[in-house]
Design a protein around this motif. Structure first.
Motif, PDB file in Angstrom:
ATOM      1  N   ALA A 226      -3.637  21.527 -38.146  1.00 43.71           N
ATOM      2  CA  ALA A 226      -2.804  22.141 -39.186  1.00 43.71           C
ATOM      3  C   ALA A 226      -3.492  22.030 -40.544  1.00 43.71           C
ATOM      4  O   ALA A 226      -3.506  22.997 -41.331  1.00 43.71           O
ATOM      5  CB  ALA A 226      -1.436  21.456 -39.215  1.00 43.71           C
ATOM      6  N   GLN A 227      -4.093  20.882 -40.805  1.00 42.34           N
ATOM      7  CA  GLN A 227      -4.756  20.679 -42.103  1.00 42.34           C
ATOM      8  C   GLN A 227      -6.002  21.554 -42.247  1.00 42.34           C
ATOM      9  O   GLN A 227      -6.235  22.144 -43.297  1.00 42.34           O
ATOM     10  CB  GLN A 227      -5.140  19.203 -42.279  1.00 42.34           C
ATOM     11  CG  GLN A 227      -3.964  18.250 -42.415  1.00 42.34           C
ATOM     12  CD  GLN A 227      -3.127  18.537 -43.652  1.00 42.34           C
ATOM     13  OE1 GLN A 227      -3.638  18.941 -44.691  1.00 42.34           O
ATOM     14  NE2 GLN A 227      -1.820  18.363 -43.529  1.00 42.34           N
ATOM     15  N   VAL A 228      -6.798  21.613 -41.184  1.00 48.70           N
ATOM     16  CA  VAL A 228      -8.034  22.407 -41.257  1.00 48.70           C
ATOM     17  C   VAL A 228      -7.683  23.899 -41.370  1.00 48.70           C
ATOM     18  O   VAL A 228      -8.300  24.639 -42.128  1.00 48.70           O
ATOM     19  CB  VAL A 228      -8.953  22.135 -40.034  1.00 48.70           C
ATOM     20  CG1 VAL A 228     -10.237  22.944 -40.138  1.00 48.70           C
ATOM     21  CG2 VAL A 228      -9.284  20.653 -39.935  1.00 48.70           C
ATOM     22  N   LEU A 229      -6.663  24.293 -40.621  1.00 45.84           N
ATOM     23  CA  LEU A 229      -6.203  25.686 -40.665  1.00 45.84           C
ATOM     24  C   LEU A 229      -5.775  26.050 -42.098  1.00 45.84           C
ATOM     25  O   LEU A 229      -6.144  27.108 -42.618  1.00 45.84           O
ATOM     26  CB  LEU A 229      -5.026  25.826 -39.697  1.00 45.84           C
ATOM     27  CG  LEU A 229      -4.561  27.223 -39.339  1.00 45.84           C
ATOM     28  CD1 LEU A 229      -5.669  28.016 -38.672  1.00 45.84           C
ATOM     29  CD2 LEU A 229      -3.356  27.149 -38.391  1.00 45.84           C
ATOM     30  N   LEU A 230      -5.032  25.157 -42.703  1.00 43.54           N
ATOM     31  CA  LEU A 230      -4.570  25.369 -44.074  1.00 43.54           C
ATOM     32  C   LEU A 230      -5.770  25.521 -45.016  1.00 43.54           C
ATOM     33  O   LEU A 230      -5.814  26.424 -45.862  1.00 43.54           O
ATOM     34  CB  LEU A 230      -3.699  24.178 -44.489  1.00 43.54           C
ATOM     35  CG  LEU A 230      -2.936  24.283 -45.799  1.00 43.54           C
ATOM     36  CD1 LEU A 230      -1.899  25.385 -45.702  1.00 43.54           C
ATOM     37  CD2 LEU A 230      -2.244  22.941 -46.116  1.00 43.54           C
TER      38      LEU A 230
ATOM     39  N   LYS B  41      -7.158  10.140 -42.054  1.00 44.19           N
ATOM     40  CA  LYS B  41      -7.650   9.237 -41.000  1.00 44.19           C
ATOM     41  C   LYS B  41      -7.329   7.775 -41.291  1.00 44.19           C
ATOM     42  O   LYS B  41      -7.162   6.988 -40.384  1.00 44.19           O
ATOM     43  CB  LYS B  41      -9.173   9.381 -40.855  1.00 44.19           C
ATOM     44  CG  LYS B  41      -9.623  10.727 -40.322  1.00 44.19           C
ATOM     45  CD  LYS B  41      -9.658  10.740 -38.818  1.00 44.19           C
ATOM     46  CE  LYS B  41     -10.161  12.075 -38.306  1.00 44.19           C
ATOM     47  NZ  LYS B  41      -9.686  12.344 -36.949  1.00 44.19           N
ATOM     48  N   PHE B  42      -7.351   7.445 -42.570  1.00 43.19           N
ATOM     49  CA  PHE B  42      -7.185   6.029 -42.921  1.00 43.19           C
ATOM     50  C   PHE B  42      -5.974   5.828 -43.818  1.00 43.19           C
ATOM     51  O   PHE B  42      -6.022   5.042 -44.761  1.00 43.19           O
ATOM     52  CB  PHE B  42      -8.466   5.512 -43.596  1.00 43.19           C
ATOM     53  CG  PHE B  42      -9.686   5.644 -42.716  1.00 43.19           C
ATOM     54  CD1 PHE B  42      -9.961   4.696 -41.752  1.00 43.19           C
ATOM     55  CD2 PHE B  42     -10.523   6.745 -42.835  1.00 43.19           C
ATOM     56  CE1 PHE B  42     -11.058   4.823 -40.916  1.00 43.19           C
ATOM     57  CE2 PHE B  42     -11.630   6.880 -42.005  1.00 43.19           C
ATOM     58  CZ  PHE B  42     -11.892   5.917 -41.046  1.00 43.19           C
TER      59      PHE B  42
ATOM     60  N   TYR C 200     -13.376  16.451 -47.714  1.00 42.64           N
ATOM     61  CA  TYR C 200     -13.707  15.073 -47.306  1.00 42.64           C
ATOM     62  C   TYR C 200     -12.602  14.106 -47.717  1.00 42.64           C
ATOM     63  O   TYR C 200     -12.154  13.269 -46.935  1.00 42.64           O
ATOM     64  CB  TYR C 200     -15.040  14.661 -47.936  1.00 42.64           C
ATOM     65  CG  TYR C 200     -15.472  13.262 -47.576  1.00 42.64           C
ATOM     66  CD1 TYR C 200     -16.124  13.014 -46.374  1.00 42.64           C
ATOM     67  CD2 TYR C 200     -15.231  12.193 -48.430  1.00 42.64           C
ATOM     68  CE1 TYR C 200     -16.521  11.728 -46.029  1.00 42.64           C
ATOM     69  CE2 TYR C 200     -15.633  10.900 -48.089  1.00 42.64           C
ATOM     70  CZ  TYR C 200     -16.281  10.678 -46.891  1.00 42.64           C
ATOM     71  OH  TYR C 200     -16.676   9.409 -46.551  1.00 42.64           O
ATOM     72  N   GLN C 201     -12.166  14.245 -48.971  1.00 39.37           N
ATOM     73  CA  GLN C 201     -11.141  13.311 -49.459  1.00 39.37           C
ATOM     74  C   GLN C 201      -9.845  13.438 -48.655  1.00 39.37           C
ATOM     75  O   GLN C 201      -9.210  12.445 -48.305  1.00 39.37           O
ATOM     76  CB  GLN C 201     -10.893  13.531 -50.945  1.00 39.37           C
ATOM     77  CG  GLN C 201     -12.028  12.932 -51.770  1.00 39.37           C
ATOM     78  CD  GLN C 201     -12.265  13.643 -53.072  1.00 39.37           C
ATOM     79  OE1 GLN C 201     -11.547  14.577 -53.417  1.00 39.37           O
ATOM     80  NE2 GLN C 201     -13.285  13.212 -53.794  1.00 39.37           N
ATOM     81  N   GLY C 202      -9.488  14.688 -48.317  1.00 39.70           N
ATOM     82  CA  GLY C 202      -8.289  14.929 -47.511  1.00 39.70           C
ATOM     83  C   GLY C 202      -8.428  14.303 -46.126  1.00 39.70           C
ATOM     84  O   GLY C 202      -7.492  13.675 -45.610  1.00 39.70           O
TER      85      GLY C 202
END
Lengths: 149, 181
Positions: free
Chosen positions: A79-83, B11-12, B4-6
């Motif tokens: 969802a995040q990459v798609l956005l 992830k963490f 990258y920041q997102g």
């Protein structure tokens, strides 16, 4: 030319997505984000944990918990990459399937007219070793494969 | 870099402050730094060719046209070891004939690739030499931003080859992004 981006949760596969984004921007192409959930992964993680921690009486619970987490994680990631891709004005869709990674990727790559497949060079392995999927894929695929580093 | 920041935040998300730094240090084999995450600017592309390549890939030329202002270096390597074996087992003339035949083939192939790339306004350079198809590519590759490798590179049986061992080994050993086609 349509680009298939393989996301496996590793940072290398995310780097692959960024390379794919640049190509898509330049060539004005469509991108499909693709991920395969393999039950064998949750099984092996649960088994390794139980044998290392001597807590095997609850192995089924571990396995189902890991499986739930894997599903949630990949759904969130997609969802995040798609956005991100959509914000960059790239026509992008996503697919998550369950099964064997190499079989599902080959099936997808061969049936939907892709011009390029993009993957991380190391997958979820440490960077000191290669992506174990690569030899299986390149042996079968007729589409160029981009290994991101 | 926003991406990258997102990613790191997601992830963490349950890790704060210096704990993340210690994880990054301990698990550096799995975690990329912000700098490492940034895709390379592709300005120089290496495209090794050899006798295993039987035709020009228009789709690869088209794909490489995505890298505006990049220069492609075409390299055709003839196996020095085989020519030495021919010279030793037959005679010098047979070895020279082997080299000549391969280089004639290489010249035609380089011409065809050059045409394919130039027709898409991609500048090219070309080199042809006797050497080791695997080791020489590993030596040369660090000077390039991207390596584009034929699937059957260095195969002795291009007609029946699905992928060559050398292509797999090179693709896994190189340290820059690689396209295998």
């Amino acid at each position: 030319m349509k680009i298939l981006v393989l996301l496996d949760g590793s940072m290398w596969s995310h780097k692959g997505a960024l390379y794919a984004l640049r190509i898509a921007q330049e060539k004005k192409t469509e991108v499909v984000l693709f991920s395969v959930l393999d039950k064998r992964d949750s099984k092996s993680m649960a088994f390794n944990f139980c044998t290392q921690s001597d807590m095997c009486s609850r192995i089924e619970n571990y396995e189902s918990q890991i499986w739930r987490d894997m599903r949630k994680n990949i759904n969130d990631e997609m969802a995040q990459v798609l956005l991100f891709f959509n914000r960059e004005k790239i026509s992008t869709t996503s697919k998550i399937v369950e099964g064997s990674a190499s079989e599902e990727i080959i099936r997808e790559a061969e049936s939907n007219g892709y011009g390029l497949i993009v993957m991380g060079a190391y997958g979820r392995n440490p960077r000191s070793s290669g992506n174990s999927l690569f030899p299986k894929l390149i042996n079968k695929l007729q589409v160029p494969v981009f290994m991101a580093r | 870099m926003r991406y990258y920041q997102g990613l790191i935040k997601r992830k963490f998300k349950d890790v704060v402050g210096s704990k993340y730094e210690s994880i990054q240090k301990e698990y550096s084999d799995y975690i990329l730094t912000e700098e490492e995450m940034r895709p390379r600017e592709i300005k120089t592309i290496l495209l090794p060719l050899d006798f295993s390549v039987t035709e020009v890939s228009e789709s690869i030329c088209e794909l490489l046209s995505a890298y505006e202002n990049a220069t492609v270096t075409l390299i055709f390597i003839t196996d020095a070891q085989i020519s030495e074996i021919i010279m030793a087992s037959l005679d010098k003339e047979a070895g020279e004939e082997f080299i000549q035949k391969k280089e004639d083939y290489g010249t035609r192939l380089l011409d065809d690739y050059e045409h394919c790339l130039n027709s898409r306004s991609i500048p090219c350079m070309r080199r042809m030499f006797l050497g080791n198809k695997q080791q020489d590519i590993l030596k040369i590759a660090p000077d390039f931003d991207l390596v584009v490798l034929p699937k059957c590179y260095a195969s002795n049986h291009p007609d029946s080859c699905a992928v060559s061992g050398d292509a797999i080994l090179l693709a896994q050993s190189l340290t820059q992004p690689t396209i295998v086609f």
